[in-house]
Design a protein around this motif. Sequence first.
Motif, mmCIF file in Angstrom:
data_model
loop_
_atom_site.group_PDB
_atom_site.id
_atom_site.type_symbol
_atom_site.label_atom_id
_atom_site.label_comp_id
_atom_site.label_asym_id
_atom_site.label_seq_id
_atom_site.Cartn_x
_atom_site.Cartn_y
_atom_site.Cartn_z
ATOM 1 N N LEU A 25 34.955 8.856 -8.898
ATOM 2 C CA LEU A 25 34.392 7.639 -8.264
ATOM 3 C C LEU A 25 32.918 7.293 -8.431
ATOM 4 O O LEU A 25 32.331 8.611 -8.414
ATOM 5 C CB LEU A 25 34.668 7.717 -6.557
ATOM 6 N N HIS A 26 32.341 6.149 -8.430
ATOM 7 C CA HIS A 26 30.969 6.076 -8.318
ATOM 8 C C HIS A 26 30.412 5.870 -7.009
ATOM 9 O O HIS A 26 31.028 5.202 -6.193
ATOM 10 C CB HIS A 26 30.802 4.834 -9.390
ATOM 11 N N LEU A 27 29.270 6.319 -6.791
ATOM 12 C CA LEU A 27 28.643 6.388 -5.431
ATOM 13 C C LEU A 27 27.198 5.793 -5.427
ATOM 14 O O LEU A 27 26.523 6.237 -6.519
ATOM 15 C CB LEU A 27 28.735 7.393 -4.636
ATOM 16 N N ASP A 28 26.653 4.851 -4.681
ATOM 17 C CA ASP A 28 25.378 4.834 -4.599
ATOM 18 C C ASP A 28 24.626 5.266 -3.377
ATOM 19 O O ASP A 28 25.109 5.265 -2.108
ATOM 20 C CB ASP A 28 25.099 3.131 -4.468
ATOM 21 N N GLU A 44 21.939 23.723 -8.632
ATOM 22 C CA GLU A 44 22.918 24.973 -8.398
ATOM 23 C C GLU A 44 24.015 24.485 -9.289
ATOM 24 O O GLU A 44 24.124 24.367 -10.466
ATOM 25 C CB GLU A 44 23.356 24.912 -6.978
ATOM 26 N N ASP A 45 25.144 24.603 -8.753
ATOM 27 C CA ASP A 45 26.477 24.526 -9.638
ATOM 28 C C ASP A 45 27.007 23.113 -9.692
ATOM 29 O O ASP A 45 28.288 22.763 -9.912
ATOM 30 C CB ASP A 45 27.680 25.577 -8.927
ATOM 31 N N HIS A 46 26.281 21.912 -9.181
ATOM 32 C CA HIS A 46 26.873 20.649 -9.455
ATOM 33 C C HIS A 46 27.793 20.280 -8.383
ATOM 34 O O HIS A 46 28.495 19.147 -8.217
ATOM 35 C CB HIS A 46 27.135 20.261 -10.726
ATOM 36 N N ASN A 47 28.090 21.366 -7.439
ATOM 37 C CA ASN A 47 29.242 20.999 -6.485
ATOM 38 C C ASN A 47 28.403 20.634 -5.030
ATOM 39 O O ASN A 47 27.700 20.856 -4.751
ATOM 40 C CB ASN A 47 30.007 22.506 -6.085
ATOM 41 N N ILE A 48 29.214 19.450 -4.576
ATOM 42 C CA ILE A 48 28.670 18.811 -3.260
ATOM 43 C C ILE A 48 29.760 18.381 -2.398
ATOM 44 O O ILE A 48 30.911 18.019 -2.930
ATOM 45 C CB ILE A 48 27.845 17.585 -3.725
ATOM 46 N N PHE A 49 29.759 18.766 -1.247
ATOM 47 C CA PHE A 49 30.950 18.338 -0.279
ATOM 48 C C PHE A 49 30.747 16.986 0.430
ATOM 49 O O PHE A 49 29.612 16.554 0.792
ATOM 50 C CB PHE A 49 30.792 19.437 0.812
ATOM 51 N N LEU A 50 31.857 16.025 0.366
ATOM 52 C CA LEU A 50 31.655 14.653 0.640
ATOM 53 C C LEU A 50 32.448 14.439 1.954
ATOM 54 O O LEU A 50 33.837 14.779 1.867
ATOM 55 C CB LEU A 50 32.195 13.762 -0.367
ATOM 56 N N SER A 51 32.023 14.102 2.986
ATOM 57 C CA SER A 51 32.789 13.908 4.272
ATOM 58 C C SER A 51 32.363 12.698 4.764
ATOM 59 O O SER A 51 31.097 12.010 4.824
ATOM 60 C CB SER A 51 32.633 15.146 5.089
ATOM 61 N N THR A 52 33.358 11.887 5.466
ATOM 62 C CA THR A 52 33.033 10.514 5.856
ATOM 63 C C THR A 52 32.532 10.539 7.298
ATOM 64 O O THR A 52 32.959 11.166 8.301
ATOM 65 C CB THR A 52 34.447 9.578 5.798
ATOM 66 N N GLN A 53 31.683 9.571 7.661
ATOM 67 C CA GLN A 53 31.242 9.222 9.062
ATOM 68 C C GLN A 53 31.950 8.670 9.703
ATOM 69 O O GLN A 53 32.846 7.715 9.342
ATOM 70 C CB GLN A 53 29.732 8.647 8.942
ATOM 71 N N LYS A 54 32.292 9.153 11.129
ATOM 72 C CA LYS A 54 32.915 8.332 12.255
ATOM 73 C C LYS A 54 32.583 6.925 12.293
ATOM 74 O O LYS A 54 33.423 5.860 12.555
ATOM 75 C CB LYS A 54 33.122 9.127 13.379
ATOM 76 N N ILE A 75 29.596 16.945 -9.432
ATOM 77 C CA ILE A 75 28.744 15.823 -9.855
ATOM 78 C C ILE A 75 29.112 15.750 -11.548
ATOM 79 O O ILE A 75 28.596 16.679 -12.040
ATOM 80 C CB ILE A 75 27.423 15.895 -9.475
ATOM 81 N N LYS A 76 29.397 14.629 -11.886
ATOM 82 C CA LYS A 76 29.585 14.511 -13.197
ATOM 83 C C LYS A 76 28.543 13.743 -14.063
ATOM 84 O O LYS A 76 28.090 14.044 -14.897
ATOM 85 C CB LYS A 76 30.977 13.454 -13.629
ATOM 86 N N GLU A 91 33.777 13.755 -9.196
ATOM 87 C CA GLU A 91 35.094 14.197 -9.352
ATOM 88 C C GLU A 91 35.743 14.949 -7.857
ATOM 89 O O GLU A 91 35.164 16.162 -7.817
ATOM 90 C CB GLU A 91 35.567 14.847 -10.524
ATOM 91 N N GLY A 92 36.708 14.465 -7.372
ATOM 92 C CA GLY A 92 37.141 15.333 -6.374
ATOM 93 C C GLY A 92 37.912 16.487 -6.797
ATOM 94 O O GLY A 92 38.706 16.580 -7.678
ATOM 95 N N LEU A 93 37.554 17.742 -6.123
ATOM 96 C CA LEU A 93 38.131 19.112 -6.593
ATOM 97 C C LEU A 93 39.327 19.553 -5.564
ATOM 98 O O LEU A 93 40.477 19.613 -6.013
ATOM 99 C CB LEU A 93 37.036 20.050 -6.749
ATOM 100 N N GLU A 94 38.824 19.846 -4.336
ATOM 101 C CA GLU A 94 39.707 20.374 -3.345
ATOM 102 C C GLU A 94 39.304 19.783 -1.990
ATOM 103 O O GLU A 94 38.248 19.428 -1.794
ATOM 104 C CB GLU A 94 39.654 21.877 -3.400
ATOM 105 N N ARG A 95 40.347 19.984 -1.032
ATOM 106 C CA ARG A 95 40.075 19.514 0.324
ATOM 107 C C ARG A 95 39.214 20.715 0.939
ATOM 108 O O ARG A 95 39.448 21.864 0.615
ATOM 109 C CB ARG A 95 41.437 19.439 1.050
ATOM 110 N N GLY A 96 38.604 20.243 1.866
ATOM 111 C CA GLY A 96 37.559 21.566 2.400
ATOM 112 C C GLY A 96 37.411 21.195 3.952
ATOM 113 O O GLY A 96 37.480 20.144 4.343
ATOM 114 N N GLU A 97 37.124 22.089 4.627
ATOM 115 C CA GLU A 97 36.951 22.084 6.266
ATOM 116 C C GLU A 97 35.779 22.740 6.564
ATOM 117 O O GLU A 97 35.388 23.690 6.117
ATOM 118 C CB GLU A 97 37.883 22.549 6.964
ATOM 119 N N ILE A 98 34.722 21.855 7.189
ATOM 120 C CA ILE A 98 33.437 22.496 7.518
ATOM 121 C C ILE A 98 33.741 23.476 8.780
ATOM 122 O O ILE A 98 34.224 23.156 9.655
ATOM 123 C CB ILE A 98 32.551 21.192 8.111
ATOM 124 N N GLN A 99 32.800 24.599 8.331
ATOM 125 C CA GLN A 99 33.042 25.711 9.488
ATOM 126 C C GLN A 99 31.641 25.679 10.450
ATOM 127 O O GLN A 99 31.614 25.979 11.414
ATOM 128 C CB GLN A 99 33.047 27.019 8.637
#
Length: 774
Positions: A25-28, A44-54, A75-76, A91-99
């Motif tokens: 997906l493209h994001l602005d 770092e390793d180009h990984n970032i966690f995406l989570s939606t605001q309520k 991040i591609k 590109e989505g990799l895996e589901r994750g849960e914020i601790q």
Amino acid sequence: MAKKDSKIVPLLPLRGLLVYPSMVLHLDVGRDKSVQALEKAMMEDHNIFLSTQKEISIDEPSIEDIYSIGTLTKIKQMLKLPNGTIRVLVEGLERGEIQSFIDDEDNYAVEITTFKERTDKDVEEEALMRTMLEYFEQYIKLSKKISAETYATVSDIDEPGRMADIISSHLPLKLKEKQEILETIDVKERVNRVIAIIHNEKEVLQLEKKIGQRVKRSMERTQKEYYLREQMKAIQKELGDKEGKSGEVATLGEKIEKSGMTDHVKTIALKELERYEKVPTSSAESGVIRNYIEWLISLPWTQSTEDRLDINIAEEILDEDHYGLEKVKERVLEYLAVQQLTNSLKGPILCLAGPPGVGKTSLARSVAKALNRHFVRISLGGVRDESEIRGHRRTYVGAMPGRIIQGMKKAGTINPVFLLDEVDKLSSDYRGDPSSALLEVLDPEQNYNFSDHYIEETYDLSKVMFIATANNLSTIPGPLRDRMEIITIAGYTELEKLHIAKDHLLHKQMKDHGLKKSQLQLRDDSIQSIIRYYTREAGVRGLERQIATVCRKAARLIVKEQRKKIIITDKNIEDYLGKRQFRYGQAELEDQIGMATGLAYTTVGGDTLSIEVSLSPGKGKLILTGKLGDVMKESAQAAFSYIRSRAETLQIDENFHEKNDIHIHVPEGAVPKDGPSAGITMATALVSALTGRPVRKEVGMTGEITLRGRVLPIGGLKEKALSAHRAGLTKIIIPKDNEKDLDDIPASVRKDLTFVLVSHLDEVLKAALVGEKK
């Protein structure tokens, strides 16, 4: 699912957007902290966690404002745009849960735990995958918004969880529903949920398709009907057939031409008729337009009756229908005389005011008969909606013109006698003030262009003779009262009642009860007994009821006992009406100390009022009882103050108020009593009690008192004189300023009464009290 070790990664909160694993997906990105999080991830390793605001509106979200389940992405590509925002491909990799949530000044970061999905599947999951794919194929065929290439891409996926994610991303779901799918970690549960959603969406699409087809068919049918209708019009025109809507339009057009409308109103009516012709009969508007046109046609615009201008015949009719009421008859005959001379007089606006039962409504009917005009009556008692007078706007469902326009339609002429009955009983609330709406109707300078909300065009009421009736003038608003010519009908004397009963009421009731003149005879003395001992009223309504009772009982005797003739005298009247209900002549049998008779005016005529005063040892307390209004309480205080100031002159102990409690009582405590005419009566009763001098039994009095002892004029003298006459009083003390009103009192009453004109309380005491000062 097996949980992997936790890790700390930058966080990018999303607004109104959600990313599934395996989704590109493209994001602005524009927010400062989000940009910093991207740059940190790139370093770092180009990984970032995406989570939606309520909530989309929050600019700087905290941990409570973000869903705890999100997607770990890679991040591609990242590109800075000229407007300062950054476009990034993830590109989505895996589901994750914020601790936990790490919020420093520069960017967001979170500690997350990721979920690794299984790649193998069992037989049940294989079956669920096939069902989901089949449903998705059916959905694509119905929707036609998803390309065949998308289906091909989805069908190549071999993992049930991943397939469910990709299909969800293509469905028109709300963000909350997509988040629920993202939060469903168990693969089987997720697939089942997606199958249920696709099935529901498929049914909605099928229903939409049915509705669309139905609307299309309806439109085609309407077009077909229009085409056939036009053909039918053409055929009817060729055949000269006047049936159908075209014939109806032609008929309405002819009626408009013949109605006598003004040119302006005719133009409006023809324009509405043109609209009516174009609107389909099945349309609701068609009925509304037709109703409006018919109202315009049915109103009288030029039709009128010719007035009977022969004054002698008019006078004869008025005398035949009503005994007495000289003032009203005189006013009607004056109008006729001026009409005969000018032939262009505007209709007068009269208000007949008086107690119930004096013949106000029937008199208006007689006026119409005398003038040879149509008569129409509307009752205004209890009307509280302004639209009752002015009508409703045509935009409302069930709109109707107001009662004035309805009355004019009923009358059928532009110059009827229009009776507005009970105009004093109009009331107002949140729906408007009907009495204010009547101002335009009852103003001779305005009613030539009266405007009704429904009719919209002005209507001329200037030739209408409006007659209003009222019991109580005080409840009519001042501006409305100002527009009417008030004619007061005070009530009838005993002699007048006798004539009315003999000449009108008895004949009417005998006819109503099927009695002939030869079967029943009421002698004058029996009618007089009914008037004196069975009624106490200003009008004759109660008298008519008692005569009706006599007729009923006589009819029963004639039928049951086969009597040929029944003669009723004052000797046998009790056999028909029972024991006497009232005592004629309420005057006291002997002179009384501390008791004076006052005269009062009520909405049902005049009445006598006994005022009693008693003294008892005390400390000067003034006690008032008898349900008195504020005005009468003030009169008592004024009389008390005057007597204190003149105690020496009146030869009363100057300290009487310190030694005695004074109790003023007006009997009939349940009846409210008020009015500015009891001042001299209270003062006389007080002086009588304090001096021990009796008040003459034959004296009645009326008048207000000032603190200096002056006697002020009062209203309703005729009604008060009639009540005094009924009560058997022979002398009435009245204010000198009311001398002008003596002419209104009937001669038959005036000859039995002695009027004492006074201007000061000393004169009142001299005429009312017996004996010399002690």
